[in-house]
Write a protein that holds these residues in place. Sequence first.
Motif, mmCIF file in Angstrom:
data_model
loop_
_atom_site.group_PDB
_atom_site.id
_atom_site.type_symbol
_atom_site.label_atom_id
_atom_site.label_comp_id
_atom_site.label_asym_id
_atom_site.label_seq_id
_atom_site.Cartn_x
_atom_site.Cartn_y
_atom_site.Cartn_z
ATOM 1 N N UNK A 1 0.831 -1.281 -0.030
ATOM 2 C CA UNK A 1 0.028 -0.098 -0.165
ATOM 3 C C UNK A 1 0.986 1.167 -0.005
ATOM 4 N N UNK A 2 0.981 2.062 -0.893
ATOM 5 C CA UNK A 2 1.799 2.968 -1.083
ATOM 6 C C UNK A 2 1.417 4.325 -0.835
ATOM 7 N N UNK A 3 2.244 5.158 -0.275
ATOM 8 C CA UNK A 3 2.137 6.482 0.274
ATOM 9 C C UNK A 3 2.591 7.494 -0.780
ATOM 10 N N UNK A 4 1.656 8.546 -1.345
ATOM 11 C CA UNK A 4 1.999 9.430 -2.148
ATOM 12 C C UNK A 4 2.153 10.808 -1.356
ATOM 13 N N UNK A 5 3.021 11.332 -1.387
ATOM 14 C CA UNK A 5 3.166 12.640 -0.700
ATOM 15 C C UNK A 5 3.299 13.799 -1.736
ATOM 16 N N UNK A 6 2.263 14.633 -1.701
ATOM 17 C CA UNK A 6 1.967 15.699 -2.298
ATOM 18 C C UNK A 6 2.339 17.285 -1.761
ATOM 19 N N UNK A 7 3.142 18.045 -2.640
ATOM 20 C CA UNK A 7 3.251 19.316 -1.962
ATOM 21 C C UNK A 7 2.654 20.369 -3.084
ATOM 22 N N UNK A 8 1.997 21.313 -2.434
ATOM 23 C CA UNK A 8 1.444 22.237 -3.237
ATOM 24 C C UNK A 8 2.072 23.616 -3.063
ATOM 25 N N UNK A 9 3.437 23.652 -2.484
ATOM 26 C CA UNK A 9 4.000 24.678 -2.346
ATOM 27 C C UNK A 9 4.535 25.640 -3.416
ATOM 28 N N UNK A 10 4.561 24.856 -4.634
ATOM 29 C CA UNK A 10 4.948 25.424 -5.665
ATOM 30 C C UNK A 10 4.217 26.952 -6.060
ATOM 31 N N UNK A 11 2.900 26.970 -6.138
ATOM 32 C CA UNK A 11 2.061 28.213 -6.339
ATOM 33 C C UNK A 11 2.407 29.340 -5.608
ATOM 34 N N UNK A 12 2.450 28.965 -4.306
ATOM 35 C CA UNK A 12 2.429 30.383 -3.365
ATOM 36 C C UNK A 12 3.921 30.530 -2.917
ATOM 37 N N UNK A 13 4.707 29.546 -2.785
ATOM 38 C CA UNK A 13 6.114 29.648 -2.090
ATOM 39 C C UNK A 13 7.228 29.380 -3.207
ATOM 40 N N UNK A 14 6.746 28.985 -4.303
ATOM 41 C CA UNK A 14 8.309 28.879 -5.169
ATOM 42 C C UNK A 14 8.569 27.449 -5.500
ATOM 43 N N UNK A 15 9.350 27.229 -6.520
ATOM 44 C CA UNK A 15 9.770 25.858 -6.817
ATOM 45 C C UNK A 15 10.906 25.584 -5.933
ATOM 46 N N UNK A 16 11.702 26.165 -5.455
ATOM 47 C CA UNK A 16 12.592 26.004 -4.481
ATOM 48 C C UNK A 16 12.132 25.295 -3.379
ATOM 49 N N UNK A 17 11.108 26.094 -2.692
ATOM 50 C CA UNK A 17 10.655 25.468 -1.570
ATOM 51 C C UNK A 17 9.928 24.099 -1.754
ATOM 52 N N UNK A 18 9.154 24.166 -2.805
ATOM 53 C CA UNK A 18 8.390 22.983 -3.337
ATOM 54 C C UNK A 18 9.249 21.670 -3.383
ATOM 55 N N UNK A 19 10.627 21.911 -3.754
ATOM 56 C CA UNK A 19 11.677 20.713 -3.875
ATOM 57 C C UNK A 19 12.070 20.540 -2.700
ATOM 58 N N UNK A 20 12.502 21.612 -1.719
ATOM 59 C CA UNK A 20 12.922 21.330 -0.350
ATOM 60 C C UNK A 20 11.917 20.441 0.353
ATOM 61 N N UNK A 21 10.609 20.618 0.044
ATOM 62 C CA UNK A 21 9.479 19.967 0.859
ATOM 63 C C UNK A 21 9.515 18.355 0.245
#
Length: 301
Positions: free
Chosen positions: A161-181
Amino acid sequence: MKTSGDSNDMTASLKPKSLKQRLSQPGLISAPGVFDMISAKVADGMGFDALYMTGYGTVASHLGLPDAGLATYSDMVGRVRAIARGTSTPLIADGDTGYGGLLNVDFTIRGYEEAGAAAIQLEDQEFPKKCGHTPGRRVIPMADMVRKIRVACEARSSSDFLIIARTDARTTLGLDEALRRADAYAEAGADIIFVESPESEAEMERICRTIGKPLIANMVEGGRTPVMTGAQLESLGYRIAIFPATGFLAMAAALRSAYGEILAKGSSAEYRGELYPFPDFTRLMGFERVWEFEKRHPETE
């Protein structure tokens, strides 16, 4: 000589029995968005490696409401159970934010796994969440999402049973933060990473170059991310492409066309649009078993 039925049976027997097994094999997994039992049954019979239970489409179909945190765990786990029981293709199911805090995440993971999903998607938005291609999304602190992922991994009874982690940070905090997360969520144990709403092919390429876990591309017609071909996505390095909106957008257009004919002419007698053959649809819904049962067990002697 093998019949076509024999060939189909052999092909089915060779297909991976789990999403985890399929991920161990090469090639892009393209998963259509399903949102009710009709869409699920149509897609299930077509040979896809996975289906994606879209939150947007399921909330719209089941409740007639926007995907804005209005559906509850009970609303969604019931849909997961119905679709998983009515199909044989591995089902990726949208689990929103886990419907609350850490105890809610634990309960959600156990419920979705018991209901028959092959994977659950959890996102780092604040509650109430919003569709990932709409404005106004805000995310929780990264450390809070890391704890959610650790709880999710602990709560499941099987590593299949696989866990998929999604980050929505790109739109408001930028791609660098999304990649960090994304990197932190991978380190916390997520099996698959989903960076939502990159806004160019260059951003998508950077995501694939940076993250060392299997990645999801979200292909939403009219959304924030460019819709690319399967070959392009695979060449970038994506392992799964989901198409959450394609089915319900096509359905809405078809319904508007068919219903418009009835409104304009008072009948469907002259409608020339494509219709699913009624006998085929009847079989799709399982009436053949009903008829066979009634032959064996008539109501009257």
